[in-house]
Design a protein around this motif. Structure first.
Motif, short mmCIF file in Angstrom:
data_model
loop_
_atom_site.label_atom_id
_atom_site.label_comp_id
_atom_site.label_asym_id
_atom_site.label_seq_id
_atom_site.Cartn_x
_atom_site.Cartn_y
_atom_site.Cartn_z
N LYS A 486 -27.04 -64.71 2.81
CA LYS A 486 -27.30 -65.99 3.44
C LYS A 486 -26.06 -66.41 4.23
O LYS A 486 -24.96 -66.46 3.69
CB LYS A 486 -27.65 -67.05 2.39
CG LYS A 486 -28.96 -66.76 1.66
CD LYS A 486 -29.30 -67.88 0.69
CE LYS A 486 -30.63 -67.61 -0.01
NZ LYS A 486 -30.98 -68.69 -0.97
N MET A 487 -26.27 -66.70 5.50
CA MET A 487 -25.15 -67.04 6.38
C MET A 487 -25.14 -68.54 6.65
O MET A 487 -26.18 -69.18 6.83
CB MET A 487 -25.26 -66.27 7.69
CG MET A 487 -25.16 -64.76 7.52
SD MET A 487 -25.53 -63.85 9.03
CE MET A 487 -24.33 -64.55 10.14
N ASP A 488 -23.97 -69.11 6.67
CA ASP A 488 -23.80 -70.52 6.95
C ASP A 488 -24.23 -70.81 8.39
O ASP A 488 -23.86 -70.07 9.32
CB ASP A 488 -22.33 -70.90 6.75
CG ASP A 488 -22.10 -72.38 6.95
OD1 ASP A 488 -21.69 -72.77 8.06
OD2 ASP A 488 -22.34 -73.15 6.00
N PRO A 489 -25.03 -71.86 8.62
CA PRO A 489 -25.50 -72.16 9.99
C PRO A 489 -24.36 -72.32 10.99
O PRO A 489 -24.48 -71.90 12.15
CB PRO A 489 -26.29 -73.46 9.80
CG PRO A 489 -26.72 -73.45 8.37
CD PRO A 489 -25.62 -72.77 7.62
N SER A 490 -23.26 -72.93 10.56
CA SER A 490 -22.14 -73.11 11.49
C SER A 490 -21.53 -71.77 11.88
O SER A 490 -21.11 -71.56 13.03
CB SER A 490 -21.07 -74.01 10.87
OG SER A 490 -20.55 -73.42 9.68
N LEU A 491 -21.50 -70.83 10.91
CA LEU A 491 -20.97 -69.49 11.20
C LEU A 491 -21.91 -68.74 12.14
O LEU A 491 -21.46 -68.04 13.06
CB LEU A 491 -20.80 -68.71 9.89
CG LEU A 491 -20.19 -67.31 10.01
CD1 LEU A 491 -18.80 -67.36 10.63
CD2 LEU A 491 -20.14 -66.63 8.64
N VAL A 492 -23.22 -68.91 11.95
CA VAL A 492 -24.20 -68.28 12.85
C VAL A 492 -24.01 -68.80 14.27
O VAL A 492 -24.06 -68.04 15.24
CB VAL A 492 -25.63 -68.54 12.35
CG1 VAL A 492 -26.65 -68.05 13.37
CG2 VAL A 492 -25.86 -67.87 11.00
N ARG A 494 -21.24 -69.92 15.62
CA ARG A 494 -20.02 -69.33 16.18
C ARG A 494 -20.28 -67.90 16.64
O ARG A 494 -19.81 -67.48 17.71
CB ARG A 494 -18.92 -69.32 15.13
CG ARG A 494 -18.30 -70.67 14.84
CD ARG A 494 -17.20 -70.54 13.81
NE ARG A 494 -16.15 -69.67 14.29
CZ ARG A 494 -15.22 -69.12 13.49
NH1 ARG A 494 -15.24 -69.34 12.19
NH2 ARG A 494 -14.28 -68.34 14.00
N ASP A 694 -10.97 -64.41 7.15
CA ASP A 694 -11.96 -65.21 7.87
C ASP A 694 -12.40 -64.50 9.15
O ASP A 694 -13.59 -64.53 9.51
CB ASP A 694 -11.37 -66.58 8.22
CG ASP A 694 -11.14 -67.45 6.99
OD1 ASP A 694 -11.76 -67.15 5.94
OD2 ASP A 694 -10.34 -68.41 7.07
N SER A 701 -20.44 -61.08 10.27
CA SER A 701 -21.60 -61.93 10.55
C SER A 701 -22.18 -61.64 11.93
O SER A 701 -23.41 -61.65 12.11
CB SER A 701 -21.19 -63.40 10.45
OG SER A 701 -20.69 -63.69 9.16
#
Length: 886
Positions: A486-492, A494, A694, A701
């Motif tokens: 599961k990927m964080d929406p903010s990371l997606v 970016r 990071d 990602s």
């Protein structure tokens, strides 16, 4: 007095007479440096030399001074002073200080080893312990080494100084460790720095257990300092246990072994030695199965975790009342490897809350009681416990997933007669009635229990274990399938911004550098794009080529960290048939990373090549059908895979090279300086490792967002590679595949046709050609990457030394080693290859004095590089004038 004068005046016969040695009429005698039954030492009076021809002796040859030095176990300076004394030349008196501790201990331990060969008591004790005195480096102290004038007064003083002898009250000396077997503790230089003694008497007269002793000021490790390249280390509680493991070839091949000195015997020297093992991945604690051993497990696991927080700490669940040595004596030869395979990992937490949660889920190493009431204790899935009517039962090593059998390794212990040797061990298929009956009978005979009750217990155990396995298997089926991250929406967001933004390739390269990959700007980008192909229809493969210590494995490891870890499989070693034994889809769309392609045998290489080319492995094998009849069936392991592999000898693997992009690591001094600067900045705390992690997560990602579209390249027939390239057909295929992968990386910026295929653009071909340039050059150049880099440095050096006559300048290996800072083994390989390819030739010298070499073929790699660049740039420039074919 010069050494040459000493040798001319001091005959070898006089030296031999000093030690009561007299050659026979053929000038032969029994060698004093090993247990010699027939004369194997030849003396040459004319030259004052001697030679031992026995294959069991390491003395070799020497002169008068060498003989004194070996006989006295002293330094060469001390031997020269002794020779001067024999000639009547005045010398400065030597006292006990002139004998170093290492020399004294080496001499006495050699005496003890010779004593073991003659000692009935020592050999019987070793045999009773299951230890082979002819295989292990061990001695026996009879306590007679200082009697009857065997040693001089100065050596006696040294023995007293270092604790081997103690002056008696009424004269004479008391011997330390008399009647004991002896093991050498060695320092970092491999010299004897201490001694460990273990009494051969079962008691010491007071009913206590056998005693063991160390010399005062204990120093050194047993069996010695470890190979710095080991990845797995076993720590034992005692020297005897370490010696036991050293006899297990299967264990020695995979693990380093180091003995502690009891449950409180981890010294600072142990810690320093472990701290220096930079490649260590796991420490296994193999301690005694008693209360003290279990307490030591807790203590040392915590201290080792603080010492090496990045590695795995595990332990062997030693049966109650047993130790390594007793297990080897009382059980089958495979018991120790089996227990090591069943080892369990310690779990360390950072808070009290986490600790309490883990204690509910993790096995307790102190737990020794078995469950009651006929229930299965599955707290530790690798040590299932059950208590029946007549005995306790333990199933070691876990359960197999084969549903048509129930093969287990079982331990049976009587409830009435508990003890370290009151156990029965065997392997059995609980679905086979004949095997169950046989095990019940054998356990009955050994444990003195009723066979019918044991058999009844085994049938009940079968039902309970079968039910437990069904639950376990059902749970496994529910959890089957690739893990979903599961990927964080903010990371997606970016990632999408990066993938759809301008200058993607340049920005990716910058991020790769920020993740900790130093230098190698083109290579790191090349490898990253190849690695991202694991999930695509056309996967790519890279062979990273470089000399030993050039950083190729580090580069592979760093790049593989940037790939989603659920899709990466890293291997240090691959056995012959391991690829064939994977599940049908275990390797499908995975990135395979091989740290050492050179270490793979041909069978494993064949399987690897088939996965690369055919994208599958198929094996015809034999198994049983439902009725138990043998039949043939086909086992298939599906690809495709992407791969990164390292080699020092890429030119040997012709088949591998033709399937892969060959990438030569940068071995220049400039790259070395960049790496050292990075290491120094990281050690001083100036590198933000959190930021590196990071950045790696961001790149992972981004790769997860890429989808495996088909690709068409409208310009595929407009660019042609140079005809002189090696295996041009496969190289062209590799180039087209790389163009497709560059297009896939740019998929957020590329259009699709009516069939949903991505369309390559001109810049994709330009990027691919620019990144691939060095790899294409390697395909044209007959020298591999590391050899080419060396040869260019060699030519520059020769031109600098030879001036206008550089083409006639000759050089030797030592000169080049020192000038170019190349190791001896690497230089010899380079010289051999260049001679074979007729780039250099031998121009003089001798095998004993060293050969001289001369360059006979001055090729121009710069011109070749320029010609290739013009060839590609000319074609790519024409693309700018073309319209996209409809």
């Amino acid at each position: 007095m010069e050494i040459s004068e000493i040798k001319s005046r001091l005959s070898i016969e006089k030296v031999l007479s000093l030690y009561n040695l007299t050659p026979d009429h053929n000038n032969r005698l029994k060698c004093p440096f090993h247990d010699d039954k027939t004369p194997s030492m030849q003396v040459y009076p004319k030259t004052g030399t001697w030679t031992c021809f026995s294959s069991n002796c390491s003395a070799g040859s020497g002169d008068q001074i060498d003989f004194i030095m070996r006989r006295e176990s002293c330094t060469k300076h001390e031997a020269i002073l002794k020779a001067k004394e024999l000639l009547g030349v005045a010398t400065t008196p030597l006292d006990a200080e002139s004998f170093s501790k290492s020399a004294v201990l080496t001499k006495i331990f050699t005496s003890f080893k010779n004593g073991m060969q003659r000692s009935v008591v020592g050999r019987q004790y070793m045999e009773g312990r299951g230890l082979d005195p002819d295989r292990l480096e061990v001695g026996y102290n009879s306590g007679q080494y200082h009697h009857n004038g065997k040693v001089n007064d100065r050596l006696i003083k040294s023995y007293v100084k270092y604790g081997l002898l103690k002056p008696g009250v009424k004269g004479g000396h008391q011997v330390f460790g008399k009647g004991c077997i002896c093991f050498a503790l060695k320092n970092k230089a491999g010299q004897v720095a201490g001694l460990y003694f273990r009494s051969t008497m079962e008691t010491n007269g007071n009913g206590n257990h056998a005693r063991h002793f160390y010399l005062k000021d204990r120093q050194g490790l047993y069996p010695g300092y470890l190979d710095p390249d080991i990845k797995k280390l076993i720590l034992t509680e005692a020297v005897i246990d370490a010696a036991t493991l050293l006899q297990e070839d299967e264990i020695v091949k995979e693990y380093g072994i180091l003995a502690l000195y009891g449950t409180n015997g981890m010294t600072e020297e142990h810690k320093a030695a472990i701290r220096d093992l930079t490649k260590l991945e796991e420490i296994v604690l193999f301690f005694d199965g008693d209360a003290a051993g279990k307490e030591a497990l807790k203590k040392y696991s915590e201290s080792l975790q603080e010492l090496k927080p990045e590695i795995r700490i595990s332990y062997v669940d030693t049966p109650e009342g047993e130790d390594v040595n007793s297990l080897a004596i009382a059980h089958e030869s495979g018991i120790l490897p089996h227990l090591l395979e069943s080892r369990q990992a310690f779990s360390f937490s950072s808070s009290t809350e986490n600790s309490s949660t883990e204690k509910k889920n993790e096995p307790d190493p102190d737990r020794t009681s078995a469950p009651t009431g006929g229930k299965l204790d599955a707290t530790n899935p690798y040590n299932l416990r059950y208590q029946g009517e007549i005995a306790r039962y333990s199933i070691r090593g876990g359960l197999r997933s084969d549903m048509d059998s129930l093969k287990v390794s079982i331990v049976i212990e009587s409830l009435q007669r508990a003890g370290p040797y009151q156990k029965y061990r065997n392997k059995v298929d609980l679905y086979e009635n004949r095997q169950v009956e046989r095990v019940a009978r054998e356990a009955s005979d050994k444990l003195d229990v009723r066979a019918d009750l044991v058999e009844l217990d085994l049938h009940r155990l079968t039902d309970i274990v079968e039910e437990y396995r069904d639950r376990l298997y059902a749970k496994g089926k529910e959890q089957a399938g690739p893990p979903v991250v599961k990927m964080d929406p903010s990371l997606v967001a970016r990632c999408r911004e990066l993938l759809s933004g301008p200058d993607l390739i340049e920005r990716l390269n910058q991020l790769i550098g920020q993740s900790g990959v130093v230098g190698e700007k083109t290579n790191r980008l090349f490898l990253f794009i190849i690695a991202t192909s694991f999930k695509m229809p056309d996967t790519l493969h890279a062979l990273i080529q470089g000399s030993t210590g050039s950083g190729k494995t580090h580069l592979l490891e760093r790049i593989s960290r940037l790939i989603p870890q659920e899709d990466v499989k890293r291997f240090t070693r691959v056995t012959d048939s391991s690829f064939y034994n994977y599940g049908a889809y275990d390797l499908q769309n995975k990135l395979i990373c091989l740290e050492d392609l050179d270490g793979m045998k041909e069978e494993a290489q064949l399987a690897f090549r088939e996965l690369q080319s055919r994208e599958m492995l198929s094996t015809s094998t034999t198994g049983q059908d439902d009725k138990g009849n043998l039949r043939s069936y086909e086992k298939v392991v599906y690809g495709p895979i992407a791969s990164l592999a390292c080699t020092t000898r890429g030119e040997i693997y012709e088949d591998n090279m033709s399937r892969c992009f060959v990438i030569a690591v940068d071995e220049t001094m400039e790259q070395t300086e960049r790496v050292i600067t990075y290491q120094n900045r990281k050690a001083s705390g100036k590198i933000d490792t959190g930021r590196e992690q990071d950045t790696a997560l961001l790149l992972q990602s981004c790769i997860r967002l890429l989808k495996p579209y088909p690709v068409i390249n409208p310009y595929a027939d407009k660019v042609h590679l140079p005809q002189e390239a090696h295996k041009i057909r496969r190289l062209n295929e590799l180039y087209q595949s790389f163009v497709r992968q560059v297009t896939l990386v740019h998929q957020y910026k590329r259009q699709k046709d009516s069939r949903g295929r991505l369309i390559s653009r001109k810049e994709d071909l330009l990027v691919a050609a620019d990144i691939m340039f060095e790899s294409i050059l390697l395909k044209i150049d007959e020298l591999d990457g590391s050899l080419r880099q060396f040869y260019e440095r060699l030519k520059d050096y020769i031109k600098g030394m030879g001036g206008d006559h550089y083409d006639t300048y000759t050089f030797g290996q030592r000169e080049v080693r020192q000038a170019l800072n190349v190791s001896k083994s690497q230089l010899q390989r380079f010289i051999y290859d260049l001679i074979s390819l007729e780039y250099i030739a031998v121009s003089g010298g001798h095998i004993n004095r060293g050969y001289r070499y001369r360059i006979i073929y001055w090729d121009d790699i710069t011109r070749m590089r320029s010609r290739l660049k013009r060839h590609l740039e000319g074609q790519l420039a024409q693309l700018e004038l073309m319209e996209v074919p409809g």
